[in-house]
Motif scaffolding. Structure first.
Motif: not given
Length: 281
Positions: A262-281
């Motif tokens: 469960a914890a791994s799923a949270l971490v990987l989901a969070g990482v995916a949201l950051v790196i796949l977001n299209k906005r250039q931060v």
């Protein structure tokens, strides 16, 4: 994120996780002392990287900087000494917390901004990391806790310096080769003080850590850093404790639990949201 960048980042994170497992094996299950481990690790990395350059006929084209070498050395020494006195879970929280905070703060100072989804992603990843490490978290000795934070900041500096590397192989080799005499000098001081301890298994783990998961792994990381902004570079590294935990399950017979999944799923989901977001931060 292109497939090449994804592959570079993934294999770099796998190398970091492998490095964590090798350090755990050497410093927890053999008699090797932290100074000897660091010296063998850095010298092995330097030799491997020099060989890579020689095979590419680029041995005269060392890059890297003394700042990068000192950051690499500080990270390795502080981590190794702290690791022997801090539970693995506490150490991971301190190390990756320091990396995350210092790199994101730097990113904000140079004008990077988080989108709302990226903010959610970072929160999810940190929550998952805390949940992953919570069963083993204990209050660390203040000095060794501080050393682990220093290690995280030093690694952040090493990573940030790598973003400007033109040739990842030459830059990584230059950093390791510059750091090697410093590590050997520290080992000599340890030898004079009669504090050197080592065995064949510990030395073998140190060689593997230096030549493969550090030396070659850092080449991949420097190559990926050229295409990652600071926020993404900071966040993807939160996947390392997850990969290390699964590596412990596969190779060290550590239990696979529902909390880990469960914890791994949270971490990987969070990482995916950051790196796949299209906005250039």
């Amino acid at each position: 994120m292109t497939f090449r960048l994804f592959a570079l980042t993934l294999f770099a994170m796998l190398a970091f996780a492998g490095n964590s497992l090798l350090c755990r094996l050497a410093l927890k299950q053999t008699t090797i002392d932290p100074t000897t481990f660091v010296a063998i690790r850095i010298v092995s990395g330097a030799l491997m990287l020099w060989l890579v350059l020689a095979l590419r006929r680029q041995s005269e084209r060392l890059e890297g900087t003394w700042a990068g070498a000192l950051a690499l050395f500080a990270y390795a020494v502080a981590f190794s000494y702290a690791y022997t006195h801090i539970p693995a879970g506490t150490g991971a929280l301190l190390l990756f917390g320091a990396i995350q905070i210092s790199m994101i703060l730097y990113g904000l100072t140079i004008g990077e901004r988080l989108s709302p989804l990226q903010g959610v992603g970072i929160a999810l990843a940190i929550t998952g990391l805390v949940a992953l490490m919570l069963p083993t978290v204990g209050a660390p000795p203040v000095f060794y806790g501080f050393l682990m934070i220093v290690s995280g900041v030093a690694w952040s500096i090493y990573s940030l310096l790598g973003r400007g590397a033109n040739n990842p192989v030459a830059a990584t080799a230059g950093n390791f080769i510059r750091a090697a005499p410093i590590a050997l000098a520290l080992l000599l001081g340890q030898f004079v003080a009669s504090h050197v301890q080592a065995d064949a298994a510990g030395a073998a783990y140190a060689v593997a850590s230096g030549a493969v998961t550090s030396g070659l792994g850092y080449i991949l990381w420097y190559a990926a850093l050229k295409q990652l902004n600071v926020t993404r570079a900071a966040t993807v590294q939160l996947s390392v404790p997850v990969l290390a935990a699964f590596g412990g399950t596969l190779f060290l017979d550590e239990p696979l639990t529902a909390v880990l999944v469960a914890a791994s799923a949270l971490v990987l989901a969070g990482v995916a949201l950051v790196i796949l977001n299209k906005r250039q931060v």
